[in-house]
Write a protein that holds these residues in place. Structure first.
Motif, short mmCIF file in Angstrom:
data_model
loop_
_atom_site.label_atom_id
_atom_site.label_comp_id
_atom_site.label_asym_id
_atom_site.label_seq_id
_atom_site.Cartn_x
_atom_site.Cartn_y
_atom_site.Cartn_z
N LEU A 149 -19.53 -97.99 -73.85
CA LEU A 149 -18.46 -97.38 -72.94
C LEU A 149 -18.30 -95.89 -73.61
CD1 LEU A 149 -15.82 -100.17 -72.86
CD2 LEU A 149 -17.70 -99.54 -71.28
N LYS A 150 -18.37 -95.60 -74.60
CA LYS A 150 -18.20 -94.21 -75.31
C LYS A 150 -19.39 -93.59 -75.02
CE LYS A 150 -14.18 -95.11 -78.23
NZ LYS A 150 -13.57 -94.87 -79.65
N GLY A 151 -20.72 -94.34 -75.24
CA GLY A 151 -22.01 -93.53 -75.26
C GLY A 151 -22.33 -92.88 -76.60
N GLN A 152 -21.81 -93.60 -77.62
CA GLN A 152 -22.09 -92.92 -78.81
C GLN A 152 -23.03 -93.59 -79.74
OE1 GLN A 152 -18.12 -92.93 -80.82
NE2 GLN A 152 -17.27 -91.26 -79.36
N ASP A 153 -23.79 -92.67 -80.33
CA ASP A 153 -24.95 -93.61 -81.39
C ASP A 153 -24.29 -94.14 -82.59
OD1 ASP A 153 -27.30 -93.38 -79.68
OD2 ASP A 153 -27.51 -91.12 -80.17
N PRO A 154 -24.42 -95.33 -83.02
CA PRO A 154 -23.84 -95.54 -84.20
C PRO A 154 -24.49 -94.86 -85.37
CG PRO A 154 -25.57 -97.45 -83.38
CD PRO A 154 -25.65 -96.14 -82.37
N LEU A 155 -23.46 -94.61 -86.45
CA LEU A 155 -23.92 -93.74 -87.61
C LEU A 155 -24.95 -94.94 -88.39
CD1 LEU A 155 -20.51 -92.74 -88.57
CD2 LEU A 155 -22.33 -91.32 -87.57
N PRO A 156 -26.02 -94.11 -89.25
CA PRO A 156 -26.66 -94.82 -90.23
C PRO A 156 -26.04 -95.51 -91.21
CG PRO A 156 -27.10 -92.64 -90.48
CD PRO A 156 -26.16 -92.65 -89.15
#
Length: 616
Positions: free
Chosen positions: A441-448
């Motif tokens: 929904l936000k289109g954000q890549d998750p952090l490592p």
């Protein structure tokens, strides 16, 4: 112009508690761009649907015979029957919910009018971090949604807890399924009812949804037609490069495991080697994520000669490898290897989670055989009594097990994704839905994040081994009853007389501390029961230099767990030094450091070996 000003003033007088500026972030400024991005998002959603349908149309994915939806409907229908079987109870249930809704409606009107808002049932409920955005309280629309959701979810849970005539297992399943449903239906999970997503969609003209639907298609493709929900940026990690870095060698290999021995970092080492039996659900490198977090490296630095079993990621060839196979070709094979490499006939052993359950069963079998190769045993978040085994018991009854076994027998194994989803469902509000919102929904890549990379590196379960485990432990609790048969012998934990260090974690969803506590009383020798802060992973992987969490000690595990905890002594920091002192108290004799394999075995490969690299 004056007329407009008067209208605006009139609106302000009509709703003095409403600030028109509060909706500015929700006003669409570029309808054309938004429409274009909605079309692109729909196109990417179509690609996701194709990735899901394609393997099914080609026959590459057979629909599961173990249908959780069927069990959900069957279980919740039992609750529904109770409330609708008598008109008085039906009215009682409806009145309970309607009264809550009226309180919310009154509060909402008060909020619009600028008057002090009356308290509702939702205000008395525990704070929920899903609703941390300030507009869940300040904005009347989102505040209304939040309150309706919270009281409805609480109402649904009450229907389960107050329904009469349900057996314990059915009530447990019903409560679990209700939590799954309410977690899925939270307004946080939908673009138009989540203020953060709504604002992001307006601010980017829908570009977030374009990116999110593209990510969804990629994740379904990565799962071969099943959603492989990404929790971290997997491109940032590689086993042997920035994970599992402690130097060592593979010195032996069987069909189901590799035996790793680690290079010493001290001039002398404890005479008794240390054998670690990790779970085969996920992989051993949770104990060796990186040099700062590595329990394995820390043990090496304290002077332990560390050996670790690295289990194979099974496929159809391993279908008939059962519990006894894992004992003989895993633990016994490791013990033989350690003796060849070091000349030592006795070791200290650690078993983690299901690896600990296998270790306990092996020790009971060894006791029958007068095998004394293991001198002390440490169990990390290990269940040997499954009476209080938590929400995983929801998935284990005769009907569901028969379906799972049918599925496993057809393939020879259980897909790792099935177990991963089951574990994620235990904490759906933390491990599923926040990532759905952020990713799609936000289109954000998750952090490592290395821990979440390990968590996603799931493993398959060999059919015979997994079926034995589910039936003998979760379903029938045979190990605790002294009714498990292994190697043709009926084994009893009471026969285990060696010293035991039994570690539970206070917030464990997989091996609840009450379950571990109860199991402590089943061993026949001295048991030191210890509880550490946090959960199944973070409580165990807690290096001393981080000074995080705490642990509790309190003598023998007897009586009730809650009473033991109330009387226990709390110590700040990691349990690791406490455990190491416990090991040295039993035997602190030292010898010159040993190289991997000694003079008898040649290295097959560098640590972390080859079995750990196989991915599903």
């Amino acid at each position: 112009m004056a007329e407009k000003t008067e209208d605006k003033g009139s609106a302000g007088r009509e709703f003095p508690g409403f600030d028109p500026k509060s909706v500015e972030a929700y006003m669409v400024r570029d309808p054309q761009a938004l429409a274009m991005n909605f079309a692109r998002a729909a196109e990417n959603l179509g690609k996701a649907a194709s990735e899901w349908l394609g393997p099914r149309e080609r026959g590459e994915i057979a629909e599961s015979v173990a249908d959780p939806l069927t069990d959900l409907v069957r279980t919740l229908s039992r609750v529904t029957e109770y409330w609708i079987s008598e008109p008085k109870r039906t009215l009682e249930a409806q009145t309970m919910l309607f009264a809550s809704y009226m309180g919310i409606w009154t509060r909402t009107l008060s909020q619009f009018s600028g008057e002090p808002a009356a308290a509702t049932e939702a205000d008395a409920l525990p704070k929920d971090k899903r609703f941390s955005d300030e507009d869940w309280v300040k904005n009347p629309f989102f505040a209304f949604l939040r309150q309706v959701y919270l009281v409805t979810a609480s109402w649904a849970e009450k229907l389960v807890s107050e329904a009469e005539g349900l057996d314990e297992h059915t009530r447990h399943k019903a409560a679990f399924y209700v939590r799954q449903i309410t977690a899925a239906l939270s307004p946080v999970n939908f673009a138009l009812t989540n203020p953060e997503v709504y604002r992001e969609t307006v601010a980017t003209s829908g570009a977030n949804l374009v990116a999110g639907m593209k990510m969804l298609a990629e994740d379904i493709a990565a799962g071969g037609g099943e959603l492989r929900l990404r929790h971290t940026d997997a491109t940032k990690f590689a086993i042997g490069h920035n994970l599992a870095l402690t130097p060592g060698k593979v010195i032996a290999q069987s069909d189901i495991c590799e035996i790793l021995q680690y290079e010493p970092s001290t001039e002398t080492v404890l005479k008794r080697p240390l054998m670690i039996v990790p779970p085969w659900i996920n992989k051993f490198y949770i104990l060796d994520l990186n040099p700062q977090k590595s329990f394995i490296k820390w043990c090496v630095d304290q002077g332990h000669t560390v050996f670790v079993i690295s289990w194979v990621n099974p496929d159809a060839r391993h279908a008939r490898k059962d519990w006894e196979s894992y004992m003989r070709e895993g633990i016994d094979f490791a013990l033989q290897t350690i003796e060849k490499a070091t000349g030592e006939k006795q070791v200290n052993a650690i078993g983690y989670c299901v690896g600990g359950t296998l270790l306990a069963a092996t020790l009971a079998y060894h006791a029958k055989e007068k095998n004394r190769r293991i001198a002390s045993a440490t169990f990390l978040t290990t269940q040997v009594d499954f009476t209080h085994a938590g929400d995983l018991k929801v998935f284990v009854d005769e009907e569901q097990l028969a379906a799972i076994e049918k599925q496993m027998n057809a393939a020879g194994y259980l897909e790792g994704s099935k177990m991963a989803m089951a574990f994620n469902m235990l904490r759906a509000s933390e491990l599923i839905w926040p990532y759905v919102v952020n990713n799609y929904l936000k289109g954000q890549d998750p952090l490592p994040f290395d821990l979440l990379y390990w968590n996603s590196d799931s493993t398959r379960m060999a059919a015979a081994n997994h079926a034995f485990y589910l039936r003998n432990c979760y379903l029938n609790n045979n190990l605790s009853k002294g009714e498990m048969t292994l190697g043709g012998k009926t084994i009893s934990l009471k026969d285990i007389k060696i010293p035991v260090y039994n570690l539970a974690t206070r917030e464990d969803h997989i091996a609840p501390p009450k379950s571990v506590f109860l199991g402590s009383s089943l061993f026949g020798g001295p048991v030191d029961f210890v509880v550490t802060g946090s959960g199944h992973i973070a409580g165990v992987v807690n290096p001393p230099d981080k000074q995080k969490y705490q642990y509790w000690t309190g003598g023998k595990a007897k009586g009730e767990y809650e009473d033991w905890m109330a009387a226990a002594e709390e110590t700040r920091g990691s349990w690791w030094p406490h455990w190491h002192a416990w090991i040295e108290d039993r035997n602190d004799q030292r010898v010159p450091a040993r190289k991997p394999g000694g003079s008898a075995l040649n290295a097959i490969a560098d640590a972390p070996g080859t079995y750990v690299l196989a991915r599903v």
